[in-house]
Design a protein around this motif. Structure first.
Motif, PDB file in Angstrom:
ATOM      1  N   TYR A 126      -9.509  12.402  -3.021  1.00 30.73           N
ATOM      2  CA  TYR A 126      -9.013  11.514  -1.971  1.00 30.73           C
ATOM      3  C   TYR A 126      -9.421  12.010  -0.593  1.00 30.73           C
ATOM      4  O   TYR A 126      -9.935  11.238   0.239  1.00 30.73           O
ATOM      5  CB  TYR A 126      -7.491  11.407  -2.073  1.00 30.73           C
ATOM      6  CG  TYR A 126      -6.851  10.608  -0.951  1.00 30.73           C
ATOM      7  CD1 TYR A 126      -7.042   9.230  -0.842  1.00 30.73           C
ATOM      8  CD2 TYR A 126      -6.049  11.233  -0.002  1.00 30.73           C
ATOM      9  CE1 TYR A 126      -6.449   8.496   0.166  1.00 30.73           C
ATOM     10  CE2 TYR A 126      -5.452  10.515   1.015  1.00 30.73           C
ATOM     11  CZ  TYR A 126      -5.661   9.151   1.101  1.00 30.73           C
ATOM     12  OH  TYR A 126      -5.076   8.425   2.124  1.00 30.73           O
ATOM     13  N   ASN A 153      -6.000   4.561 -11.702  1.00 25.47           N
ATOM     14  CA  ASN A 153      -4.544   4.465 -11.548  1.00 25.47           C
ATOM     15  C   ASN A 153      -3.895   5.846 -11.603  1.00 25.47           C
ATOM     16  O   ASN A 153      -2.934   6.128 -10.875  1.00 25.47           O
ATOM     17  CB  ASN A 153      -3.951   3.566 -12.633  1.00 25.47           C
ATOM     18  CG  ASN A 153      -4.283   2.105 -12.419  1.00 25.47           C
ATOM     19  OD1 ASN A 153      -4.544   1.680 -11.291  1.00 25.47           O
ATOM     20  ND2 ASN A 153      -4.275   1.337 -13.481  1.00 25.47           N
ATOM     21  N   SER A 167      -0.397   8.907  -4.293  1.00 25.16           N
ATOM     22  CA  SER A 167       0.808   8.222  -3.816  1.00 25.16           C
ATOM     23  C   SER A 167       2.012   9.153  -3.820  1.00 25.16           C
ATOM     24  O   SER A 167       2.824   9.151  -2.887  1.00 25.16           O
ATOM     25  CB  SER A 167       1.087   7.000  -4.700  1.00 25.16           C
ATOM     26  OG  SER A 167       2.297   6.380  -4.337  1.00 25.16           O
ATOM     27  N   ARG A 221      -9.523   2.861  -3.852  1.00 25.78           N
ATOM     28  CA  ARG A 221      -9.687   2.291  -5.193  1.00 25.78           C
ATOM     29  C   ARG A 221     -11.082   1.686  -5.369  1.00 25.78           C
ATOM     30  O   ARG A 221     -11.726   1.866  -6.414  1.00 25.78           O
ATOM     31  CB  ARG A 221      -8.612   1.235  -5.455  1.00 25.78           C
ATOM     32  CG  ARG A 221      -7.222   1.800  -5.736  1.00 25.78           C
ATOM     33  CD  ARG A 221      -6.213   0.702  -5.991  1.00 25.78           C
ATOM     34  NE  ARG A 221      -4.904   1.243  -6.326  1.00 25.78           N
ATOM     35  CZ  ARG A 221      -4.529   1.587  -7.563  1.00 25.78           C
ATOM     36  NH1 ARG A 221      -5.377   1.414  -8.565  1.00 25.78           N
ATOM     37  NH2 ARG A 221      -3.323   2.067  -7.781  1.00 25.78           N
ATOM     38  N   TYR A 271      -5.189   3.820   3.218  1.00 27.07           N
ATOM     39  CA  TYR A 271      -6.519   3.412   2.734  1.00 27.07           C
ATOM     40  C   TYR A 271      -6.572   3.306   1.205  1.00 27.07           C
ATOM     41  O   TYR A 271      -7.626   3.535   0.599  1.00 27.07           O
ATOM     42  CB  TYR A 271      -7.605   4.382   3.231  1.00 27.07           C
ATOM     43  CG  TYR A 271      -7.652   4.525   4.730  1.00 27.07           C
ATOM     44  CD1 TYR A 271      -8.156   3.491   5.529  1.00 27.07           C
ATOM     45  CD2 TYR A 271      -7.179   5.683   5.346  1.00 27.07           C
ATOM     46  CE1 TYR A 271      -8.200   3.616   6.920  1.00 27.07           C
ATOM     47  CE2 TYR A 271      -7.207   5.817   6.731  1.00 27.07           C
ATOM     48  CZ  TYR A 271      -7.714   4.775   7.510  1.00 27.07           C
ATOM     49  OH  TYR A 271      -7.754   4.899   8.877  1.00 27.07           O
ATOM     50  N   GLU A 272      -5.462   2.930   0.618  1.00 26.88           N
ATOM     51  CA  GLU A 272      -5.422   2.861  -0.845  1.00 26.88           C
ATOM     52  C   GLU A 272      -6.460   1.893  -1.407  1.00 26.88           C
ATOM     53  O   GLU A 272      -7.189   2.226  -2.352  1.00 26.88           O
ATOM     54  CB  GLU A 272      -4.029   2.454  -1.330  1.00 26.88           C
ATOM     55  CG  GLU A 272      -3.966   2.319  -2.847  1.00 26.88           C
ATOM     56  CD  GLU A 272      -2.590   1.926  -3.349  1.00 26.88           C
ATOM     57  OE1 GLU A 272      -2.465   1.708  -4.573  1.00 26.88           O
ATOM     58  OE2 GLU A 272      -1.647   1.831  -2.536  1.00 26.88           O
ATOM     59  N   GLN A 273      -6.537   0.691  -0.849  1.00 21.85           N
ATOM     60  CA  GLN A 273      -7.466  -0.302  -1.384  1.00 21.85           C
ATOM     61  C   GLN A 273      -8.918   0.156  -1.225  1.00 21.85           C
ATOM     62  O   GLN A 273      -9.744  -0.026  -2.122  1.00 21.85           O
ATOM     63  CB  GLN A 273      -7.240  -1.647  -0.701  1.00 21.85           C
ATOM     64  CG  GLN A 273      -5.868  -2.267  -0.971  1.00 21.85           C
ATOM     65  CD  GLN A 273      -5.547  -2.340  -2.450  1.00 21.85           C
ATOM     66  OE1 GLN A 273      -6.397  -2.710  -3.260  1.00 21.85           O
ATOM     67  NE2 GLN A 273      -4.316  -1.973  -2.809  1.00 21.85           N
ATOM     68  N   MET A 327       0.848  -1.196   0.000  1.00 24.03           N
ATOM     69  CA  MET A 327       0.000   0.000   0.000  1.00 24.03           C
ATOM     70  C   MET A 327       0.881   1.242   0.000  1.00 24.03           C
ATOM     71  O   MET A 327       1.699   1.426   0.889  1.00 24.03           O
ATOM     72  CB  MET A 327      -0.918  -0.005   1.226  1.00 24.03           C
ATOM     73  CG  MET A 327      -1.891   1.160   1.253  1.00 24.03           C
ATOM     74  SD  MET A 327      -3.078   1.041   2.622  1.00 24.03           S
ATOM     75  CE  MET A 327      -1.958   1.193   4.039  1.00 24.03           C
ATOM     76  N   SER A 328       0.732   2.116  -1.016  1.00 28.12           N
ATOM     77  CA  SER A 328       1.607   3.276  -1.151  1.00 28.12           C
ATOM     78  C   SER A 328       1.066   4.515  -0.455  1.00 28.12           C
ATOM     79  O   SER A 328       1.776   5.495  -0.299  1.00 28.12           O
ATOM     80  CB  SER A 328       1.846   3.591  -2.631  1.00 28.12           C
ATOM     81  OG  SER A 328       0.612   3.807  -3.292  1.00 28.12           O
ATOM     82  N   PHE A 329      -0.210   4.497  -0.050  1.00 22.38           N
ATOM     83  CA  PHE A 329      -0.764   5.601   0.733  1.00 22.38           C
ATOM     84  C   PHE A 329      -1.913   5.066   1.588  1.00 22.38           C
ATOM     85  O   PHE A 329      -2.471   3.988   1.292  1.00 22.38           O
ATOM     86  CB  PHE A 329      -1.229   6.748  -0.173  1.00 22.38           C
ATOM     87  CG  PHE A 329      -2.280   6.385  -1.177  1.00 22.38           C
ATOM     88  CD1 PHE A 329      -3.631   6.422  -0.867  1.00 22.38           C
ATOM     89  CD2 PHE A 329      -1.917   6.011  -2.464  1.00 22.38           C
ATOM     90  CE1 PHE A 329      -4.609   6.107  -1.797  1.00 22.38           C
ATOM     91  CE2 PHE A 329      -2.880   5.695  -3.412  1.00 22.38           C
ATOM     92  CZ  PHE A 329      -4.230   5.738  -3.076  1.00 22.38           C
ATOM     93  N   CYS A 352      -4.644   7.587  -8.256  1.00 23.10           N
ATOM     94  CA  CYS A 352      -3.867   6.981  -7.166  1.00 23.10           C
ATOM     95  C   CYS A 352      -2.373   7.271  -7.302  1.00 23.10           C
ATOM     96  O   CYS A 352      -1.669   7.382  -6.297  1.00 23.10           O
ATOM     97  CB  CYS A 352      -4.115   5.477  -7.113  1.00 23.10           C
ATOM     98  SG  CYS A 352      -5.782   5.043  -6.537  1.00 23.10           S
TER      99      CYS A 352
END
Length: 273
Positions: free
Chosen positions: A87, A25, A32, A10, A5-7, A1-3, A28
């Motif tokens: 975001y 993408n 990121s 998305r 709550y990424e999943q 995970m790059s930031f 994100c």
């Protein structure tokens, strides 16, 4: 995970906003990149990565970096701001943060592509008298307007070359004020150069380009120009060429301090404007 709550983010973009994968993408990627910047250059976030503690100044710092170091266009600025807004709206609406650091940030106006976007040198006096800008930023603008590259400006003993520059009354007034500003630091650093570190370093007193960028980064919020030395230098040359169409080649070579190959290149670029 790059930031954070990424999943979840998305999934939100896919199932609630019905966006395509390529768009998700892209969004994100920009989010990121913000958090990479925070982790690397924001010591407060590094010590306590609580999203609710993020402030508008943290986001502004990131955008200043994008403008100064990456030299992004206004359209890119606006795209990134839109992505970051989406975001933080997601986080806030899902009660994952109490902070909305992008809420009051505004997009930038569309940049003009005509020659009027190159004429910053015509407003040089205004910039030189702008007390909100650091002396280093203002001196850089003065020297770039004289067609010196940033690498030349930061070279040792450049002050000797500056002594031979032809200056207007307003420019000479600023330079006199600058010399009063820099004199105590020159004495402390035992160095007569013009761009010096603020902390005493007798072995290496001169300001580096990354060191100058720190001043430019702080000044960017107070300046209508994008404070990119390379872009400003190129703009000054292109504007001069397009306003001196009948000037003989030999005179242009002398004034712009270019070799014949470089002059041909810039003439071709100026013709495209």
């Amino acid at each position: 995970m790059s930031f954070p709550y990424e999943q979840h983010f998305r999934k939100y973009l896919q199932t609630e906003k019905f966006l395509e994968d390529i768009t998700i993408n892209d969004i994100c990627h920009d989010v990121s990149d913000l958090f990479i910047h925070l982790r690397n250059f924001n010591p407060i976030y590094r010590e306590n990565p609580d999203l609710s503690l993020l402030e508008q100044s943290d986001i502004k710092d990131y955008f200043n970096m994008l403008q100064v170091k990456r030299e992004i266009k206004n359209s890119t600025y606006n795209k990134v701001l839109t992505h970051l807004n989406s975001y933080f709206i997601f986080l806030f609406s899902h009660k994952l943060t109490t902070s909305m650091p992008t809420l009051t940030l505004k997009g930038l106006a569309k940049q003009e592509t005509s020659i009027t976007g190159l004429d910053w040198t015509t407003n040089l006096t205004t910039f030189l008298t702008d007390q909100s800008l650091s002396y280093y930023t203002r001196l850089m603008l003065l020297l770039l307007s004289k067609f010196y590259t940033i690498n030349e400006i930061l070279q040792p003993n450049f002050y000797q070359i500056l002594a031979n520059c032809e200056l207007s009354v307003e420019q000479q007034k600023f330079l006199t004020e600058f010399m009063v500003f820099i004199a105590p630091l020159q004495e402390l650093q035992n160095c007569q150069d013009l761009f010096l570190k603020q902390r005493i370093n007798l072995a290496n007193p001169r300001l580096s380009l990354p060191g100058l960028h720190k001043f430019l980064k702080k000044d960017q919020a107070h300046c209508s120009l994008i404070l990119s030395p390379q872009k400003l230098y190129q703009s000054a040359i292109l504007y001069h060429l397009n306003t001196h169409l009948d000037t003989p080649t030999e005179r242009l070579l002398t004034t712009l301090r270019l070799n014949p190959t470089s002059l041909i290149y810039y003439k071709k670029q100026a013709a495209l404007l």
